[in-house]
Design a protein around this motif. Structure first.
Motif, short mmCIF file in Angstrom:
data_model
loop_
_atom_site.label_atom_id
_atom_site.label_comp_id
_atom_site.label_asym_id
_atom_site.label_seq_id
_atom_site.Cartn_x
_atom_site.Cartn_y
_atom_site.Cartn_z
N SER A 77 0.86 -1.18 0.00
CA SER A 77 0.00 0.00 0.00
C SER A 77 0.90 1.23 0.00
CB SER A 77 -0.95 0.01 1.20
OG SER A 77 -0.24 0.07 2.42
N HIS A 137 5.05 -0.51 2.75
CA HIS A 137 4.27 0.73 2.73
C HIS A 137 5.17 1.95 2.46
CE1 HIS A 137 0.80 3.22 3.68
NE2 HIS A 137 1.53 3.91 4.54
N THR A 175 -7.93 -0.86 4.02
CA THR A 175 -6.94 -1.26 3.02
C THR A 175 -6.01 -2.33 3.59
OG1 THR A 175 -5.44 0.56 3.61
CG2 THR A 175 -7.04 0.98 1.87
N ASP A 232 -3.03 5.58 1.99
CA ASP A 232 -3.84 4.37 2.14
C ASP A 232 -3.93 3.94 3.61
OD1 ASP A 232 -4.33 4.05 -0.62
OD2 ASP A 232 -2.52 2.86 -0.90
#
Length: 289
Positions: A148, A172, A158, A152
């Motif tokens: 992600s 991330h 998510t 997000d």
């Protein structure tokens, strides 16, 4: 390989998160140099992760159709070094749309997936279209990873969706240069604990960001929190620990994912055609005046 804790087998995997001091300019050669030097210094590292928009910084005008020469350069580096490479993200042009996209490159130098940021930082990330597909991928003999990007994380659905799809480690990339970085750190810790997974949150430093990248384990434990300066954060995850925590409970207590799996509640916000009068009253999504 058995997933049972009684037959514990380590699934350790070396990752390097590169929190680099970056300008809002073409950083390709610098990034390639840093990737190569990181692998040279830490030969046990099997995956290298960069921050969001590390390649050129903010600006939809930087969008390129993928595959691009820059993406191909990252593929060459991954193949040459024999690593998994998550080169932050870059703006992808697709017809009239522009996406904030993270390629996932395997050690053979192949792009096996491209994740398009589902929640662009609107109304500020202008001209960027939202993606609508989650990305998870398997590292053989290690486990399942999810991807992600930055904003997000502010939407817990998510992370939960990727975990529902089997993700044990969330990669991330982030580009935060604002005063809400401390709030993001709390979200990363909470998300890792609630979803019983590793989260590798990589921010930039210098002109592109305020640093403070963070690596968190499946019991919400901070493995490393970086400073505001440039740091190469090399560490190991043991994905078998995720299985242990999910089966036995966080610190031997809450078995969160089992309860979520077994729950029978219907969430009103996810019903077909759902409308919230309370949220409708908030008005247009725009820059505050």
């Amino acid at each position: 390989m058995s997933s049972k804790t009684s037959n514990f087998v380590s699934r350790s995997f070396g990752i390097a998160a590169l929190q680099l001091k970056l300008d809002e300019t073409d950083n390709l050669e610098l990034l390639l140099q840093k990737i190569q030097r990181t692998k040279l210094r830490y030969p046990w590292v099997k995956m290298i992760v960069l921050s969001e928009l590390a390649l050129r910084g903010v600006g939809a005008q930087h969008a390129r159709e993928l595959p691009s020469p820059e993406e191909e350069a990252f593929c060459h580096a991954a193949r040459e070094l024999g690593i998994w490479l998550i080169p932050g993200s870059m703006y992808e042009k697709c017809g009239s749309a522009v996406f904030n996209t993270t390629p996932v490159i395997n050690p053979e130098g192949e792009v096996i997936a491209r994740y398009r940021k589902i929640y662009p930082f609107l109304p500020y990330e202008k001209g960027v279209t939202a993606g609508d597909q989650f990305v998870v991928f398997d590292v053989p003999e290690i486990g399942r990873f999810g991807v992600s990007i930055c904003y997000d994380m502010w939407f817990p659905e998510t992370t939960r969706a990727m975990v529902w799809l089997g993700a044990e480690v969330i990669i991330h990339p982030t580009k935060t240069d604002t005063i809400d970085r401390l709030d993001e750190l709390s979200m990363v810790r909470a998300s890792a604990a609630m979803n019983q997974c590793y989260i590798v949150d990589v921010n930039s430093a210098g002109a592109q960001g305020v640093g403070r990248s963070i690596i968190v384990g499946p019991e919400g434990e901070t493995i490393h929190e970086a400073s505001v300066e440039e740091e190469i954060v090399a560490f190991e995850v043991d994905v078998e620990k995720v299985t242990q925590v999910r089966e036995r409970g966080m610190k031997g207590l809450g078995q969160t994912l089992k309860s979520f799996r077994d729950g029978r509640v219907h969430y009103p916000q996810y019903e077909p055609g759902a409308v919230s009068p309370a949220l409708e009253q908030l008005g247009e999504l725009k820059v505050p005046e």
